[in-house]
Design a protein around this motif. Structure first.
Motif, PDB file in Angstrom:
ATOM      1  N   VAL A  76       0.905  -1.186   0.038  1.00  0.00           N
ATOM      2  CA  VAL A  76      -0.312   0.071  -0.024  1.00  0.00           C
ATOM      3  C   VAL A  76       0.803   1.288   0.084  1.00  0.00           C
ATOM      4  O   VAL A  76       0.291   2.337  -0.178  1.00  0.00           O
ATOM      5  CB  VAL A  76      -0.847  -0.041   1.319  1.00  0.00           C
ATOM      6  CG1 VAL A  76      -1.888  -1.005   1.149  1.00  0.00           C
ATOM      7  CG2 VAL A  76      -0.209  -0.016   2.575  1.00  0.00           C
ATOM      8  N   LEU A  77       2.325   1.165  -0.065  1.00  0.00           N
ATOM      9  CA  LEU A  77       3.165   2.287   0.286  1.00  0.00           C
ATOM     10  C   LEU A  77       2.994   2.889  -1.173  1.00  0.00           C
ATOM     11  O   LEU A  77       3.104   2.203  -2.227  1.00  0.00           O
ATOM     12  CB  LEU A  77       4.357   1.885   0.464  1.00  0.00           C
ATOM     13  CG  LEU A  77       4.560   1.331   1.859  1.00  0.00           C
ATOM     14  CD1 LEU A  77       5.881   0.710   2.226  1.00  0.00           C
ATOM     15  CD2 LEU A  77       4.221   2.506   3.035  1.00  0.00           C
ATOM     16  N   PRO A  78       3.206   4.297  -1.273  1.00  0.00           N
ATOM     17  CA  PRO A  78       2.954   4.893  -2.592  1.00  0.00           C
ATOM     18  C   PRO A  78       4.486   4.633  -3.329  1.00  0.00           C
ATOM     19  O   PRO A  78       5.190   5.686  -3.295  1.00  0.00           O
ATOM     20  CB  PRO A  78       2.790   6.322  -2.070  1.00  0.00           C
ATOM     21  CG  PRO A  78       3.201   6.939  -0.984  1.00  0.00           C
ATOM     22  CD  PRO A  78       2.877   5.138  -0.306  1.00  0.00           C
ATOM     23  N   HIS A  79       4.595   3.517  -3.721  1.00  0.00           N
ATOM     24  CA  HIS A  79       5.868   3.177  -4.474  1.00  0.00           C
ATOM     25  C   HIS A  79       6.415   4.032  -5.467  1.00  0.00           C
ATOM     26  O   HIS A  79       7.628   4.610  -5.695  1.00  0.00           O
ATOM     27  CB  HIS A  79       6.022   1.633  -4.664  1.00  0.00           C
ATOM     28  CG  HIS A  79       7.370   1.396  -5.367  1.00  0.00           C
ATOM     29  ND1 HIS A  79       7.454   1.079  -6.675  1.00  0.00           N
ATOM     30  CD2 HIS A  79       8.566   1.071  -4.722  1.00  0.00           C
ATOM     31  CE1 HIS A  79       8.712   0.670  -7.021  1.00  0.00           C
ATOM     32  NE2 HIS A  79       9.300   0.655  -5.754  1.00  0.00           N
ATOM     33  N   GLN A  80       5.371   4.318  -6.450  1.00  0.00           N
ATOM     34  CA  GLN A  80       5.761   4.816  -7.610  1.00  0.00           C
ATOM     35  C   GLN A  80       6.078   6.099  -7.538  1.00  0.00           C
ATOM     36  O   GLN A  80       6.978   6.886  -8.147  1.00  0.00           O
ATOM     37  CB  GLN A  80       4.786   4.676  -8.716  1.00  0.00           C
ATOM     38  CG  GLN A  80       4.929   5.176 -10.168  1.00  0.00           C
ATOM     39  CD  GLN A  80       6.213   4.465 -10.704  1.00  0.00           C
ATOM     40  OE1 GLN A  80       6.275   3.045 -10.756  1.00  0.00           O
ATOM     41  NE2 GLN A  80       7.106   5.027 -11.285  1.00  0.00           N
ATOM     42  N   ARG A  81       5.392   6.876  -6.790  1.00  0.00           N
ATOM     43  CA  ARG A  81       5.563   8.439  -6.207  1.00  0.00           C
ATOM     44  C   ARG A  81       7.024   8.418  -5.588  1.00  0.00           C
ATOM     45  O   ARG A  81       7.596   9.556  -5.894  1.00  0.00           O
ATOM     46  CB  ARG A  81       4.525   9.307  -5.673  1.00  0.00           C
ATOM     47  CG  ARG A  81       3.434   8.971  -6.346  1.00  0.00           C
ATOM     48  CD  ARG A  81       2.136   9.432  -5.561  1.00  0.00           C
ATOM     49  NE  ARG A  81       2.585  11.030  -5.173  1.00  0.00           N
ATOM     50  CZ  ARG A  81       1.765  11.909  -4.395  1.00  0.00           C
ATOM     51  NH1 ARG A  81       0.638  11.353  -3.716  1.00  0.00           N
ATOM     52  NH2 ARG A  81       2.107  12.991  -4.272  1.00  0.00           N
ATOM     53  N   LEU A  82       7.404   7.717  -4.634  1.00  0.00           N
ATOM     54  CA  LEU A  82       8.628   7.618  -4.077  1.00  0.00           C
ATOM     55  C   LEU A  82       9.583   7.197  -4.671  1.00  0.00           C
ATOM     56  O   LEU A  82      10.737   8.010  -4.643  1.00  0.00           O
ATOM     57  CB  LEU A  82       8.515   6.745  -2.493  1.00  0.00           C
ATOM     58  CG  LEU A  82       7.443   7.095  -1.579  1.00  0.00           C
ATOM     59  CD1 LEU A  82       7.395   6.223  -0.434  1.00  0.00           C
ATOM     60  CD2 LEU A  82       7.718   8.405  -1.085  1.00  0.00           C
TER      61      LEU A  82
END
Length: 503
Positions: free
Chosen positions: A162-168
């Motif tokens: 659920v972590l915002p991987h693409q944005r990070l």
């Protein structure tokens, strides 16, 4: 009686009878005790039951001490609305046995950090005994992404969470192959007054990373209650499922755990890292509830994903020199023979411009800043402030030990070789590591068994005379003309006879 109950706070557990006796002693020592009528024993027992309620005066000493350390007022908690705004750190023994080199079964310690805003365990390390360098390495581990390891499921990837991987990922390229553990940079760390956390090494590491270190009040575990509860949860949710679990005390410990299958320390560290990502970070936490939806509990990863939208994310990338900065430091002179640390000499041609020179640091009297790794004595690093770089200097007798080892093995070799030269101590340390690798030989086992049999035999000989001891002298024979006393035999016991009937 209140005074007698208060005296039991740090003392060993005693009975109610002792407290009643101590109450009488305190009363007798008072000058105004004359004329005071002492109630009966039964009344004093009832009075104790009312005054000692909730104090555990006759219960567990550990629980009683914990209760007395609680603050008198209501509990409070410093608010944290962003990841890393407030982090707590602590160490505790992990109730699991591991198999060290040489087949030794040993308990270990776990040092962990928990983020208050998200309840994420940012990092956790396992060591036989925690050192200041381990706490500093914990900081580096917290601000570095957790890489995926061979054998881990793809479901543990950050891109699958659920972590915002693409944005990070657009901000930090290191997150491309990272596991689902948030990267949190601490701003303030709350710790106790343990020597590991108040050491110069840990303070210097926090100062280098721009972290505010806030020690808690002494003997006040409630100042960092979140990490205390978190470590207890790890023991109940993870440790009890691990082979070699010892229980929280000797009363809960099983038998012959050392003979069973045990994990090694690196293997258990890998299992803990995988469990933190697979279970802890995705497990709903009761303290992570949205005020708009109090019926739902968020997981640490879900809470981080919500807070990072408002607080933002700034990556902190450590270089090789930054890791050297986190190691323990000491200040010494660079002599003609090099640098000597605990009977070890470090020297190399790189030190030629520094020998017998002033470092330029007046507050340290011209000494040079040296960083060393307590788990690897093969090399040290000297800071050259003139050129702004680190100089790597190797141990002079590195060729005598083919395997890297730490200061613990070196200190043991120094104890076993009193007055020995550096070469002899190096050979003793190398021989110690070789013996530990080879394991105990069969003659050593036989000798140990012979010593055990001899000790048991010696213990039993003190309870009986030895076979070759002379027998006790017989009484002298009586003369024939001496009259013998009349022998009166005892009668048989009749259970049905009347014992009150006269014969």
């Amino acid at each position: 009686m209140r005074q007698a109950i208060a005296e039991t706070a740090d003392a060993s557990t005693r009975t109610i009878g002792f407290t009643v006796w101590r109450t009488r002693q305190i009363l007798a020592s008072r000058e105004d005790a004359a004329g005071i009528e002492v109630p009966t024993e039964r009344t004093l027992y009832r009075l104790f039951g009312k005054l000692a309620a909730g104090t555990h005066a006759t219960g567990s000493a550990r629980t009683r001490q914990s209760v007395n350390l609680r603050p008198p007022g209501p509990f409070g908690e410093a608010p944290a609305s962003a990841p890393g705004e407030l982090v707590q750190i602590d160490s505790t023994p992990l109730d699991v046995l591991v198999r060290l080199d040489g087949g030794i079964a040993e308990k270990i310690e776990m040092t962990a950090m928990v983020d208050i805003a998200t309840r994420s365990i940012t990092a956790a390390v396992l060591r036989p005994s925690t050192k200041a360098a381990d706490a500093s390495a914990l900081l580096a581990h917290s601000i570095t992404p957790e890489p995926m390891r061979p054998g881990w499921s793809d479901a543990l990837r950050m891109s699958r969470s659920v972590l915002p991987h693409q944005r990070l990922l657009d901000i930090d390229e290191r997150l491309e192959h990272a596991a689902a553990r948030p990267v949190i940079v601490p701003e303030t760390i709350v710790c106790d007054h343990g020597k590991v956390f108040v050491s110069r090494t840990f303070r210097a590491s926090c100062r280098f990373l721009g972290i505010n270190l806030q020690p808690a009040h002494k003997a006040t575990p409630s100042d960092k209650g979140t990490i205390e509860k978190t470590l207890a949860s790890v023991a109940s949710l993870f440790a009890q499922f691990v082979a070699g679990y010892t229980g929280r005390s000797t009363e809960h410990r099983g038998r012959r755990l050392e003979d069973g299958p045990l994990w090694s320390l690196p293997e258990l560290q890998g299992l803990l890292d995988e469990w933190l990502i697979a279970v802890w970070q995705s497990r709903p936490h009761d303290a992570l509830r949205d005020p708009d939806a109090p019926g739902r509990a968020f997981s640490p990863n879900e809470k981080y994903a919500a807070l990072v939208e408002s607080s933002g994310y700034v990556p902190v990338q450590l270089s090789g020199d930054d890791y050297i900065e986190l190691l323990p430091a000491r200040w010494q002179a660079v002599n003609s023979y090099g640098i000597r640390i605990k009977h070890r000499t470090y020297d190399g041609p790189e030190l030629n411009p520094l020998r017998r020179q002033h470092s330029g640091v007046a507050e340290k009297k011209g000494l040079w800043e040296i960083h060393h790794d307590p788990y690897d004595v093969t090399r040290i690093w000297v800071r050259d402030r003139r050129r702004g770089e680190w100089i790597t200097v190797f141990w002079k007798h590195l060729h005598r030990a083919g395997v890297p080892f730490g200061e613990m093995a070196w200190d043991l070799a120094v104890e076993q070789t009193p007055g020995g030269t550096e070469e002899q101590i190096a050979d003793a340390a190398a021989a110690l590591l070789q013996r530990a690798h080879d394991g105990p030989a069969q003659p050593a086992k036989r000798a140990r068994r012979e010593r055990r049999v001899a000790a048991r035999t010696l213990a039993t000989t003190t309870a009986r005379p030895l076979p070759d001891e002379p027998a006790a002298e017989a009484p002298p024979p009586q003369e024939e003309d001496e009259e013998l006393a009349e022998v009166i035999p005892l009668g048989l016991f009749d259970p049905l006879a009347n014992p009150w009937r006269r014969t």
